[in-house]
Scaffold this active site. Structure first.
Site, PDB file in Angstrom:
ATOM      1  N   ARG A   1       0.538  -1.317  -0.285  1.00 56.61           N
ATOM      2  CA  ARG A   1      -0.221   0.069   0.092  1.00 56.61           C
ATOM      3  C   ARG A   1       1.234   0.766  -0.748  1.00 56.61           C
ATOM      4  O   ARG A   1       1.405   1.093   1.024  1.00 56.61           O
ATOM      5  CB  ARG A   1      -1.406  -0.218   1.530  1.00 56.61           C
ATOM      6  CG  ARG A   1      -2.180  -1.012   1.080  1.00 56.61           C
ATOM      7  CD  ARG A   1      -3.018  -0.630   1.884  1.00 56.61           C
ATOM      8  NE  ARG A   1      -2.638  -0.770   3.467  1.00 56.61           N
ATOM      9  CZ  ARG A   1      -3.731  -1.028   4.540  1.00 56.61           C
ATOM     10  NH1 ARG A   1      -4.697  -0.933   4.172  1.00 56.61           N
ATOM     11  NH2 ARG A   1      -3.352  -0.433   6.432  1.00 56.61           N
TER      12      ARG A   1
ATOM     13  N   ARG B   1       3.181   4.037   4.198  1.00 60.72           N
ATOM     14  CA  ARG B   1       3.064   4.337   5.321  1.00 60.72           C
ATOM     15  C   ARG B   1       4.050   3.202   6.655  1.00 60.72           C
ATOM     16  O   ARG B   1       4.078   2.435   6.387  1.00 60.72           O
ATOM     17  CB  ARG B   1       1.400   3.436   6.322  1.00 60.72           C
ATOM     18  CG  ARG B   1       0.514   4.952   5.012  1.00 60.72           C
ATOM     19  CD  ARG B   1      -1.017   4.437   6.042  1.00 60.72           C
ATOM     20  NE  ARG B   1      -1.276   3.717   6.901  1.00 60.72           N
ATOM     21  CZ  ARG B   1      -2.331   3.112   6.764  1.00 60.72           C
ATOM     22  NH1 ARG B   1      -3.598   3.583   6.852  1.00 60.72           N
ATOM     23  NH2 ARG B   1      -2.654   2.041   7.757  1.00 60.72           N
TER      24      ARG B   1
END
Length: 202
Positions: A127, A138
């Protein structure tokens, strides 16, 4: 129907929760939403929870369970609900059972989304989010962090699978495939056909 949806990070739980709740015509209830509503609404439980949250501590079970019980007593949940992200431990599951008994209800089904760990790591560590025109990862999606999150899930939440299996409530669903395929498997396990005219891709 009164349903609990289980699954590790990356299994697609949040997506399926919204679709399945829509198919069944019941609210999808997540503990995150409940916490935010209580804190922003400055309820008594919200004020108690905020003390722990501000200190970076876990909110005690009795406060979390009380918030969930209040939410399940609201009019839109009278005919059923789908719980996403709760319970997280067997202790919470036992308290949830007691709370539902007080409301005159019981769970109809617990659905567990099953995905191999390597696939979960691949999904989560792949992601990216857009920051200042650049795609970045992240911190909590780095492979080592993902593996730690999955370890915490195995230790704390995975035992719920055996707990609910022992109560005859558990359906394990293969969560590999398209969103539509997974939704169809869940609805089959619930004994309900997918409703036509309702998009199953969210």
């Amino acid at each position: 129907m009164r349903i609990v949806l289980l699954g590790p990070p990356g299994a697609g739980k949040g997506t399926q929760a919204q679709i399945i709740a829509g198919q069944l015509g019941v609210p999808a209830i997540s503990t995150g939403d409940i916490f935010r509503a209580n804190v922003s609404g400055q309820t008594e439980l919200g004020r108690k929870a905020k003390v722990y949250m501000d200190a970076g501590d876990l909110v005690p079970d009795e406060i979390t369970v009380a918030m969930v019980k209040d939410r399940l007593a609201e009019p839109d949940a009278k005919a059923g609900f789908l719980l996403d992200g709760f319970p997280r431990t067997i202790a919470q599951a036992e308290q949830l059972r007691g709370s539902l008994e007080e409301l005159g209800h019981g769970l109809d089904r617990v659905v567990e989304l099953v995905v191999e760990e390597e696939e979960l790591v691949r999904r989560l560590s792949g992601r990216r989010m857009l920051v200042d025109g650049e795609w970045v990862q992240r911190d909590d999606d780095r492979p080592e962090t993902v593996r730690h999150r999955l370890q915490v899930y195995r230790e704390q939440t995975a035992p719920l699978s055996g707990f609910y299996d022992g109560e005859g409530l558990l359906s394990r669903i293969d969560a590999i495939g398209t969103i539509e395929e997974v939704t169809a498997r869940v609805m089959t396990a619930l004994g309900r056909p997918v409703q036509p005219g309702q998009p199953s891709d969210g």
